[in-house]
Write an enzyme that holds these catalytic residues in place. Structure first.
Site, PDB file in Angstrom:
ATOM      1  N   PRO A   1      32.926  -7.957  44.067  1.00  0.00           N
ATOM      2  CA  PRO A   1      32.436  -8.312  42.762  1.00  0.00           C
ATOM      3  C   PRO A   1      31.304  -9.349  42.472  1.00  0.00           C
ATOM      4  O   PRO A   1      31.437 -10.321  43.206  1.00  0.00           O
ATOM      5  CB  PRO A   1      33.707  -8.525  41.702  1.00  0.00           C
ATOM      6  CG  PRO A   1      34.646  -8.196  42.697  1.00  0.00           C
ATOM      7  CD  PRO A   1      34.494  -8.111  44.257  1.00  0.00           C
ATOM      8  N   GLU A   2      30.326  -9.232  41.963  1.00  0.00           N
ATOM      9  CA  GLU A   2      29.353 -10.295  41.751  1.00  0.00           C
ATOM     10  C   GLU A   2      29.377 -11.053  40.668  1.00  0.00           C
ATOM     11  O   GLU A   2      30.310 -10.638  39.729  1.00  0.00           O
ATOM     12  CB  GLU A   2      28.011  -9.635  42.245  1.00  0.00           C
ATOM     13  CG  GLU A   2      27.740  -9.076  43.349  1.00  0.00           C
ATOM     14  CD  GLU A   2      26.369  -8.629  43.684  1.00  0.00           C
ATOM     15  OE1 GLU A   2      25.451  -9.150  43.105  1.00  0.00           O
ATOM     16  OE2 GLU A   2      26.219  -7.736  44.402  1.00  0.00           O
TER      17      GLU A   2
END
Ligand SMILES: [Zn+2]
Length: 349
Positions: free
Chosen positions: A37-38
């Site tokens: 996840p960014e």
């Protein structure tokens, strides 16, 4: 978009929690690449959590996989987390940060596959697998169910739970993490910089200016793609949005970072802000395990331009998008819109 309506409903009526089936299954993509996840995914979760759990108190925590707790030791963690009121929820880089009563910070880094899921009151936790099949327990963790113990129905959304925070109002906040790379830590506030690994500027804050980016890239001889992934250069940018930002700016991912022209740096800055903002609006990008707080997949995958689009025509010029590997990360770009060498005068129209 059914998904958006559904999410809207949840935002307006936060009491109507539901574990949703993955109705956006069509955007899920099995991938051999590892995509954590960014910034947009973490930001989106932080915003959901902020609405849902601020001012509630963590009664205690159940830890089903000890190594998910990175700091302090497990006994200290369990003792310190009990009966702490949640004062704030925010994001820093790819960290989700909860400010707790008593000047403590709870940091959650989801890494490859970590997710947070909020269960309404009434869910039971069944840990019997721990006794009956220790090997399966190490892999899958406990089972959660709404009925009697032992649970008769397996719920894939709540599988692989490593840590469960029990809230005093009966809700449970689950940290699920099939691959077990995620880490949860508890730190005193005065050690925040250490807790957050001395991150660089937040790309969506006022401190992230074109001048700051120019300064960060100066003297960096590495490929721009790789430099962009350094969390000390820009906090929260990862593989997906680095590829998208470079496409936006028309810059080849292998360009040496310190050779970008002032105009290219300005476009890159604009691109980073634009793709991250759009990613948040779309609720994050789901390629594999990422889900939001209510178990939904984000729909930004329908909006990416080059990421994982190899072989498909570039949306700008129709040239097939290519994939190369830069610093061990799959990298996607349009060989026509993002050239490594300057366009020769004869090719200019
Ligand atoms: Zn193109």
């Amino acid at each position: 978009m059914a998904c958006h309506c559904w999410k809207e409903t949840n935002r307006q009526d936060l009491k109507s929690y539901e574990i949703a089936s993955s109705r956006l299954g069509s955007v899920l993509m099995k991938s051999s690449e590892e995509n954590m996840p960014e910034l947009p995914e973490v930001e989106y979760t932080a915003r959901q959590l902020r609405h849902a759990i601020i001012d509630t108190t963590i009664q205690d925590a159940l830890v089903f996989w000890e190594r998910s707790i990175g700091h302090p030791s497990l006994p200290d963690f369990l003792a310190e987390i009990a009966n702490r009121r949640i004062l704030g929820v925010r994001r820093r880089g790819k960290f989700l940060v909860m400010d707790l009563e008593g000047d403590l910070l709870l940091t959650i880094h989801r890494r490859m596959s970590g997710n947070l899921l909020l269960l309404p009151p009434g869910w039971q936790v069944d840990t019997s697998l721990h006794e009956t099949d220790p090997a399966a327990w190490d892999r899958k963790g406990p089972t959660f169910c709404q009925g009697e113990i032992p649970c008769t129905q397996f719920d894939p959304e709540t599988a692989y739970c490593r840590v469960c925070f029990n809230l005093v109002d009966g809700r449970r906040l689950l940290f699920t993490d099939p691959r077990k790379f995620g880490r949860i830590e508890l730190w005193p506030r005065e050690r925040e910089a250490e807790a957050l690994e001395n991150l660089g500027p937040e790309p969506l804050s006022a401190e992230f200016t074109v001048e700051r980016l120019v300064h960060s890239l100066a003297g960096r001889r590495g490929a721009i793609k790789q430099v962009l992934l350094s969390q000390h250069v820009i906090a929260g940018l990862g593989n997906i949005y680095a590829d998208e930002a470079l496409f936006y700016a028309g810059i080849h991912p292998l360009r040496r970072a310190d050779t970008l022209t002032p105009d290219e740096v300005r476009r890159l800055h604009e691109g980073i802000v634009a793709v991250l903002t759009l990613g948040i609006e779309h609720g994050g990008t789901s390629f594999n395990e990422y889900r939001d707080l209510w178990g939904e997949a984000g729909d930004n995958y329908n909006h990416v331009r080059v990421y994982h689009q190899q072989g498909r025509p570039c949306v700008r010029c129709g040239t097939p998008v290519e994939r190369i590997v830069v610093g061990q990360r799959g990298t996607h770009f349009c060989p026509n819109c993002q050239r490594l060498l300057p366009i020769r005068p004869a090719e200019r129209s």
